[in-house]
Design a protein around this motif. Structure first.
Motif, mmCIF file in Angstrom:
data_model
loop_
_atom_site.group_PDB
_atom_site.id
_atom_site.type_symbol
_atom_site.label_atom_id
_atom_site.label_comp_id
_atom_site.label_asym_id
_atom_site.label_seq_id
_atom_site.Cartn_x
_atom_site.Cartn_y
_atom_site.Cartn_z
ATOM 1 N N LYS A 164 0.838 -1.193 0.000
ATOM 2 C CA LYS A 164 0.000 0.000 0.000
ATOM 3 C C LYS A 164 0.878 1.250 0.000
ATOM 4 O O LYS A 164 1.616 1.506 0.945
ATOM 5 N N THR A 165 0.786 2.019 -1.063
ATOM 6 C CA THR A 165 1.450 3.322 -1.091
ATOM 7 C C THR A 165 0.524 4.403 -0.524
ATOM 8 O O THR A 165 0.969 5.489 -0.169
ATOM 9 N N ASP A 166 -0.774 4.072 -0.456
ATOM 10 C CA ASP A 166 -1.759 4.924 0.214
ATOM 11 C C ASP A 166 -2.646 4.017 1.054
ATOM 12 O O ASP A 166 -3.613 3.434 0.548
ATOM 13 N N PRO A 167 -2.333 3.869 2.350
ATOM 14 C CA PRO A 167 -3.043 2.915 3.200
ATOM 15 C C PRO A 167 -4.539 3.175 3.343
ATOM 16 O O PRO A 167 -5.291 2.275 3.728
ATOM 17 N N LYS A 168 -5.004 4.385 3.029
ATOM 18 C CA LYS A 168 -6.415 4.714 3.216
ATOM 19 C C LYS A 168 -7.249 4.586 1.941
ATOM 20 O O LYS A 168 -8.463 4.807 1.968
#
Length: 387
Positions: free
Chosen positions: A172-176
């Motif tokens: 995940k490069t953007d966990p959200k």
């Protein structure tokens, strides 16, 4: 016998050379590798020299410049021989296409020639302890810090994880961001912050090293990003059809080999003044398996044909994998039964094939995931949402 029309005379010449390589370099040593829990690095280099790796990769990147059929031949012959240790199919037919399709020119020229030569062994880092097949909810993160990604997390059940020099890591490069936060990053295993866990003990595929992998503040340059940031989930979904077709090809070839072993055994085994093959029950069971495998072979060959035309979709690939691997389990169980007590002895190929086959209904997406993919394509509400 329904003739196969996919392969030309040239393909069959290649098949003969693959069989010779397996008979010389793999079969005599495979039992020892099963005890050691992995295959030697020298085998990869020999396979590279023999042209058995990355056959569909263009010659300009060190490959043979063939197509998926060349790889299918190697997959089939390895499966028929019960050669589950060398993960050539993972390296060549599953990982190398990602680099070819999504890699930068520098990435392709750096890695593909070395992969084709067997100098670099690769692994795919997808599965996590808490995630299984749920790729949208990965916990491993790669957070941008200047010109680097800082990677933290854990992977498990990673085939070739203990021997790999290069990982294609899903994180995940953007966990959200859910699925939109998934990216694929190339990770050299020599980097600080990477640690291999113990080699995992499995019930089958014992010559195939499988490991846990750990990442602790591991830094890679942003140039190691494979494709676009946040497009990893799309890339995985795009390429998973080939991975599942590979599993179907392996399943059918292994099942056909098991049936051949069983027929040979049945015509020789003496029981009550006749051979095992003389019993009507034996004949009926063999006939059932032969018929089911013939039908499955035609379907899988058709899927290969569609894939060569870039027309194989995720649903067809899921059906191929689901049916082929479920049938493989059924065939292996029935064939082992004919061998009686000998079938339970690991020195017999059927015993090893029986336990090796169990992985096929899990790896590359479990049977339950395949059913879910197929079901979603059938239900009107799901078709509407996916459109």
């Amino acid at each position: 016998m329904i003739p196969r029309t996919l392969f030309s005379e040239e393909h069959e010449i290649i098949r003969d050379s693959v069989r010779r390589f397996i008979a010389t370099e793999i079969t005599p040593h495979h039992a020892a590798w099963e005890k050691e829990g992995m295959v030697p690095r020298a085998l990869w280099r020999k396979a590279g020299e023999a042209g058995l790796l990355c056959t569909a990769i263009p010659a300009e990147y060190g490959g043979m410049g063939g197509d998926f059929l060349h790889g299918a031949i190697i997959i089939e012959e390895m499966a028929r021989a019960g050669a589950t240790g060398p993960t050539f199919y993972l390296h060549s037919e599953i990982i190398s296409p990602y680099l070819l399709h999504y890699g930068t020119e520098e990435q392709k020229r750096t890695w593909l020639p070395r992969m084709a030569a067997g100098e670099v062994v690769t692994a795919l880092g997808m599965t996590e302890p808490s995630g299984g097949s749920d790729l949208q909810n990965l916990k491993t993160t790669a957070i941008r810090d200047g010109d680097d990604y800082v990677i933290n997390g854990q992977k498990v059940f990673i085939t070739a994880g203990h021997s790999a020099d290069l990982l294609m890591l899903a994180c995940k490069t953007d966990p959200k961001a859910g699925a939109r936060g998934v990216s694929l990053i190339l990770v050299e295993t020599e980097r600080t912050g990477f640690q291999r866990g113990q080699r995992l003990e499995k019930i089958g595929c014992k010559a195939q090293d499988t490991s846990e992998l750990f990442f602790s503040d591991l830094r890679v340059p942003v140039t190691n990003l494979l494709g676009e940031e946040g497009r990893g989930f799309y890339q995985l979904m795009k390429e998973l059809a080939q991975e599942r077709l590979v599993q179907a090809i392996r399943a059918v070839a292994a099942s056909e080999a098991a049936l051949e072993w069983t027929i040979d055994y049945a015509v020789q085994r003496k029981m009550f003044g006749q051979t095992l093959a003389d019993f009507q029950n034996t004949q009926f069971k063999l006939a059932e398996m032969k018929t089911e495998l013939a039908a499955q072979r035609v379907f899988v060959d058709r899927c290969i044909e569609l894939h060569l035309q870039a027309r194989l979709d995720a649903v067809d690939a899921a059906m191929a994998k689901l049916n082929a691997t479920e049938l493989q389990g059924k065939v292996m169980d029935q064939c082992l039964q004919f061998f009686g007590g000998w079938g339970y002895m690991s020195e017999y190929p059927i015993a090893r094939a029986f336990v090796d086959a169990r992985m096929a209904r899990i790896g590359g997406g479990s049977s339950e995931v395949m059913k879910q993919i197929i079901a979603r394509s059938l239900l009107p509400d799901n078709r509407k949402r996916s459109g």
